[in-house]
Design a protein around this motif. Structure first.
Motif, short mmCIF file in Angstrom:
data_model
loop_
_atom_site.label_atom_id
_atom_site.label_comp_id
_atom_site.label_asym_id
_atom_site.label_seq_id
_atom_site.Cartn_x
_atom_site.Cartn_y
_atom_site.Cartn_z
N PHE A 98 0.83 -1.21 0.00
CA PHE A 98 0.00 0.00 0.00
C PHE A 98 0.86 1.26 0.00
CE2 PHE A 98 -2.34 -3.40 2.09
CZ PHE A 98 -3.56 -3.36 1.44
N ASP A 114 0.32 4.04 1.79
CA ASP A 114 0.43 4.67 3.11
C ASP A 114 1.17 3.74 4.06
OD1 ASP A 114 0.10 6.07 5.39
OD2 ASP A 114 -2.09 5.93 5.45
N ASN A 139 0.61 3.66 7.96
CA ASN A 139 -0.59 3.01 8.48
C ASN A 139 -0.67 1.54 8.09
OD1 ASN A 139 -1.91 4.93 10.06
ND2 ASN A 139 -2.60 6.01 8.22
N ALA A 140 0.10 1.13 7.10
CA ALA A 140 0.04 -0.26 6.67
C ALA A 140 0.94 -1.14 7.53
CB ALA A 140 0.43 -0.39 5.21
N LEU A 141 1.93 -0.54 8.18
CA LEU A 141 2.80 -1.31 9.07
C LEU A 141 2.23 -1.30 10.47
CD1 LEU A 141 6.28 -0.11 7.81
CD2 LEU A 141 5.17 -2.30 7.38
N LEU A 142 2.48 -2.36 11.22
CA LEU A 142 2.06 -2.42 12.61
C LEU A 142 3.14 -1.72 13.43
CD1 LEU A 142 0.31 -4.43 11.12
CD2 LEU A 142 0.47 -5.97 13.06
N GLN A 143 2.84 -0.50 13.84
CA GLN A 143 3.86 0.35 14.43
C GLN A 143 4.45 -0.23 15.72
OE1 GLN A 143 5.20 3.20 13.16
NE2 GLN A 143 3.99 2.89 11.32
N TRP A 144 3.70 -1.11 16.40
CA TRP A 144 4.17 -1.65 17.67
C TRP A 144 4.99 -2.92 17.49
CZ3 TRP A 144 -0.71 -1.52 15.74
CH2 TRP A 144 -1.28 -2.75 15.41
N ARG A 145 5.10 -3.39 16.24
CA ARG A 145 5.90 -4.58 15.99
C ARG A 145 7.25 -4.16 15.40
NH1 ARG A 145 3.46 -10.04 13.92
NH2 ARG A 145 1.50 -10.19 15.05
N LEU A 154 4.37 -11.14 9.86
CA LEU A 154 2.91 -11.07 10.09
C LEU A 154 2.12 -12.07 9.25
CD1 LEU A 154 0.58 -9.49 11.48
CD2 LEU A 154 0.49 -8.07 9.44
N GLY A 155 2.48 -12.20 7.97
CA GLY A 155 1.67 -13.04 7.10
C GLY A 155 2.03 -14.51 7.14
N TYR A 166 11.78 -0.46 15.36
CA TYR A 166 10.35 -0.26 15.12
C TYR A 166 10.18 0.61 13.87
CZ TYR A 166 9.52 -2.38 19.59
OH TYR A 166 9.46 -3.28 20.61
N TRP A 193 8.52 3.18 13.17
CA TRP A 193 8.55 4.63 13.35
C TRP A 193 9.95 5.17 13.59
CZ3 TRP A 193 10.10 5.47 18.41
CH2 TRP A 193 9.84 4.44 19.30
N ARG A 235 7.63 -7.61 3.66
CA ARG A 235 6.50 -8.32 4.26
C ARG A 235 5.68 -9.01 3.18
NH1 ARG A 235 2.29 -4.96 7.83
NH2 ARG A 235 1.50 -4.32 5.79
#
Lengths: 261, 253, 259
Positions: free
Chosen positions: A89, A91, A94-100, A108-109, A139, A141, A155
């Motif tokens: 994507f 964006d 927002n497409a990444l899990l910021q806490w991982r 993830l997949g 992370y 961010w 990913r």
């Protein structure tokens, strides 16, 4: 122009239309979209904003259903996200899990179907593919935009997809990062043999990356014309962009989009 | 400057206030006993063997009630936040409950359950669950919708998306709710003890007030203040550890 | 909220009440102390026409608003001072951080000791906690005024008064309003608490009185009244702030759904 059904088509769209309900009635987003994606091919779809680019990719990805027409993946109608297709994507934040961590995002997949060791190996391999070996524990961010987008590509690659759907993946990156990620994408195509649907509003990017370039135009959006790119498999940021084929196609696409935008 | 621990010089106003109080007011002042008298009253209660069990009882009830509230509030909040039908059907009920001052739950529970320890826990859990539930619902709705596409494109079924994406993404919002719940649970715990005379610090305060033992009342007020401050520090430390995984923008809202 | 959401919301409420009514009314739940919604409604209708009710409601509202006013005046004033002066913050913040978590209800015995059963007692219990949201939010609002704006103010050589009125106050207004709203709901809560365990007047005392007299229908009636009072107060303040600062409030849209 690309009317004939190629035998090796991975994806095939036939007369696809998409409408959404709005307050008064409904709005047509896409109408009469036809194209086929060949195996190992990069199909770049270029179009100005408001022509339903993101809707198109969500339909191909099986995230929303088309209102009419047919979407076939390997000859079967798409109902829900098909196996072997990964999405990147625009964006990335927002497409990444910021806490991982980066590694956990890439896992993830696959973490639910591979055992721990196999998952770790796959993550490591994909980190290496995009050159983020040293950032496995960071992370998202903490990374630059270009690096975050690399995480998203890694990913997607971890799923070992036959098709990668990319929705303006480099649109919010600066020019330098964009160029290096473009080249990285071409290299990954060579290494993985995957097919790509690459959506962009950047004509030069579409020509530089695409084996074919389709023009999405109008409201509701439709594929107006499709052009083969006569640049050969090996591309170079300087030489390819200065090639006469490149310049000529660029002019034609500018005309095709500009005259009707 | 570290936001968790502001400059210690900031304690000067409080210190000066207590010092002036100690020096200016006679030890036998009936209404405003000086801080040392508070201390003596606390020591006397501890010697009599009533203080430590009361503190233990209050802290235990607070903690047990809070844990139940976190589990129930977060669980229900995730359900309400992710299932639109449940959310729509419960909006008005939630709006009314939100406006209801938590202390009114105390007499209702006393009437229905009597003066039982279970009543105390129930009331704390119910009242403290509200801020957690409401913040969780808001947190779920702030999860980027794109993440839903990400999960679905990876063939995650609904419950897996909720568990792997929505739940962790809502943790910062949960912590905001827990911060409110901690403060509320302390208040409600003391209120029940004051209201029902079930054992705890609150009862000792009422006894002190009824016996006009102002030093005991002020001493317990100070003790409660210290305990409450320590609890907020502990919570802030836990919060800091958990939120270290999130971008600072989210962590500091 | 769309019409459909309203309909579902009302539907959910009605279904809840109906289930409650059927369970209690049919005797499936046999429990003297849980009245059916119908009984509560009947109790409420007799309650609200009694002259004593108006006095109780008036007392609680007066105490709430008076306490809130004092807390907001003191809180925003101190907050503005602390928000604009980093030095004042440095020398006060830690004291505030220590005092703020002090549970409000612990002031009840102290207030009773000092003032007996009186309105002053109630006001102390209201003001002590209601001060903090107003103070802290105002402080953060003022301290968070963007450097850009203060630079502009400095460039234009505005006087201190103009700067406060034209630059700081509008920039900090949203935070100040949030503090005022939090203070108001807290003030109502604390008024009820003070009346429940202290000053025997107002809605809080009436609630406890009916509980001890084993009149569950009237007790639930008072619970409803207190809840509605909270909603009305909050609604009025929200309306006032929307009027004062239009464009500040936008409803978040629900986006994460199972569908």
């Amino acid at each position: 122009m690309q009317g004939g059904v190629s035998a090796s088509a991975v994806f095939e769209l036939r007369n696809v239309a998409y409408t959404v309900p709005v307050r008064e009635g409904q709005r047509d987003i896409l109408r009469g979209v036809d194209f086929a994606l060949g195996a190992g091919e990069i199909l770049a779809i270029v179009g100005p904003s408001g022509t339903g680019k993101t809707s198109l990719i969500r339909i191909i990805a099986g995230l929303v259903a088309q209102s009419s027409g047919e979407v076939l993946f390997r000859g079967r109608p798409v109902a829900g996200p098909p196996e072997g297709v990964a999405v990147v994507f625009q964006d990335y934040a927002n497409a990444l899990l910021q806490w991982r961590t980066v590694a956990a995002n890439i896992a993830l997949g696959i973490e639910r179907r591979l055992d721990r060791a196999a998952c770790a190996r796959q993550v490591e391999r994909c980190l290496a593919l995009v050159g983020l070996e040293r950032h496995a524990g960071d992370y998202p961010w903490q990374l630059s935009g270009g690096m975050q987008q690399r995480v998203q590509i890694a990913r997607a690659l971890a799923l070992e997809p036959a098709v990668l759907l990319m929705d303006e993946p480099f649109a919010s990156l600066d020019a330098m990062t964009k160029a290096s990620l473009q080249d990285e994408m071409l290299r990954l195509r060579g290494e993985t043999g995957a097919s790509f649907v690459f959506i962009t509003h950047d004509i030069e990017e579409a020509i530089y990356l695409g084996d074919r370039v389709a023009v999405l135009r109008g409201r509701p959006g439709t594929i107006a014309e499709t052009h083969g790119v006569g640049l050969g498999a090996v591309r170079d940021q300087v030489a390819s962009r200065a090639a006469p084929e490149f310049l000529e196609l660029r002019q034609r696409l500018h005309g095709a989009i500009g005259a009707h935008a | 400057m570290n936001r968790l621990l502001p400059a210690w010089v900031g304690l000067l106003p409080l210190g000066i206030l207590l010092l002036v109080w100690q020096v200016a007011v006679p030890a036998a002042s009936p209404n405003f006993p000086p801080p040392l008298a508070w201390w003596h009253a606390l020591v006397a209660m501890a010697r009599a063997g009533v203080l430590v069990p009361a503190v233990f009882e209050t802290l235990w009830t607070f903690l047990a009630g809070l844990v139940i509230a976190i589990v129930a509030g977060f669980g229900l909040g995730i359900l309400i936040g992710t299932v639109r039908q449940v959310r729509d059907w419960s909006t008005l009920i939630l709006e009314f409950m939100r406006a209801l001052p938590p202390p009114v739950v105390v007499p209702i529970a006393v009437l229905m359950m009597g003066f039982a320890p279970a009543m105390k826990l129930t009331v704390i859990a119910i009242t403290a669950a509200w801020p957690i539930l409401l913040n969780t619902v808001a947190g779920v709705q702030a999860v980027p919708p794109l993440l839903s596409d990400v999960g679905r494109s990876m063939h995650m079924p609904w419950h897996v998306r909720v568990w792997r994406i929505v739940v962790p993404a809502t943790v910062p919002a949960l912590l905001v709710g827990v911060r409110v719940a901690v403060a509320l649970a302390i208040v409600i715990t003391l209120l029940i003890e004051i209201f029902t005379s079930l054992p705890g610090i609150g009862v000792l305060m009422v006894q002190g007030q009824r016996n006009y033992n102002s030093a005991q009342v002020f001493g317990l007020l100070g003790l409660v203040g210290v305990l409450a401050y320590m609890l907020t520090i502990v919570f802030a430390l836990i919060e800091g550890v958990v939120l270290s995984r999130w971008p600072p923008r989210v962590a500091h809202r | 909220m769309t019409g459909r959401q309203w309909a579902s919301g009302v539907g959910g409420l009605l279904v809840c009440l109906a289930v409650w009514q059927v369970l209690v009314g049919s005797g499936l739940i046999e429990y003297d102390l849980l009245p059916s919604p119908w009984t509560i409604a009947a109790g409420l209708s007799t309650l609200v026409v009694e002259p004593a009710f108006a006095v109780e409601l008036g007392h609680t509202l007066a105490a709430t608003l008076l306490g809130w006013l004092v807390a907001v005046l003191a809180g925003t004033g101190l907050g503005a001072l602390l928000g604009t002066s980093p030095r004042a913050r440095r020398y006060c913040l830690a004291s505030i951080e220590v005092l703020r978590p002090l549970p409000a209800v612990a002031f009840v015995p102290v207030a009773l000791l000092l003032f007996g059963f009186s309105l002053q007692m109630e006001l102390l219990v209201i003001v002590a906690p209601a001060l903090w949201p107003a103070l802290v939010n105002t402080m953060e609002g003022f301290a968070g005024v963007p450097q850009r704006l203060t630079d502009v103010a400095a460039t234009f050589h505005l006087s201190a008064g103009t700067r406060l009125w034209r630059v700081y106050l509008p920039a900090a207004a949203p935070a100040v309003l949030v503090g005022m709203r939090l203070s108001l709901s807290l003030a109502l809560v604390m008024a009820v608490v003070a009346e429940m365990v202290g000053n025997p007047e107002g809605l809080g005392y009436a609630l406890v009185r009916e509980q001890q007299a084993l009149h569950p229908d009237l007790m639930f009636g008072y619970v409803l009244v207190i809840g509605v009072a909270g909603m009305v107060l909050n609604g009025l303040l929200l309306l006032a702030s929307r009027f004062a600062l239009p464009g500040l409030f936008r409803r978040p849209v629900a986006r994460w759904d199972s569908a």
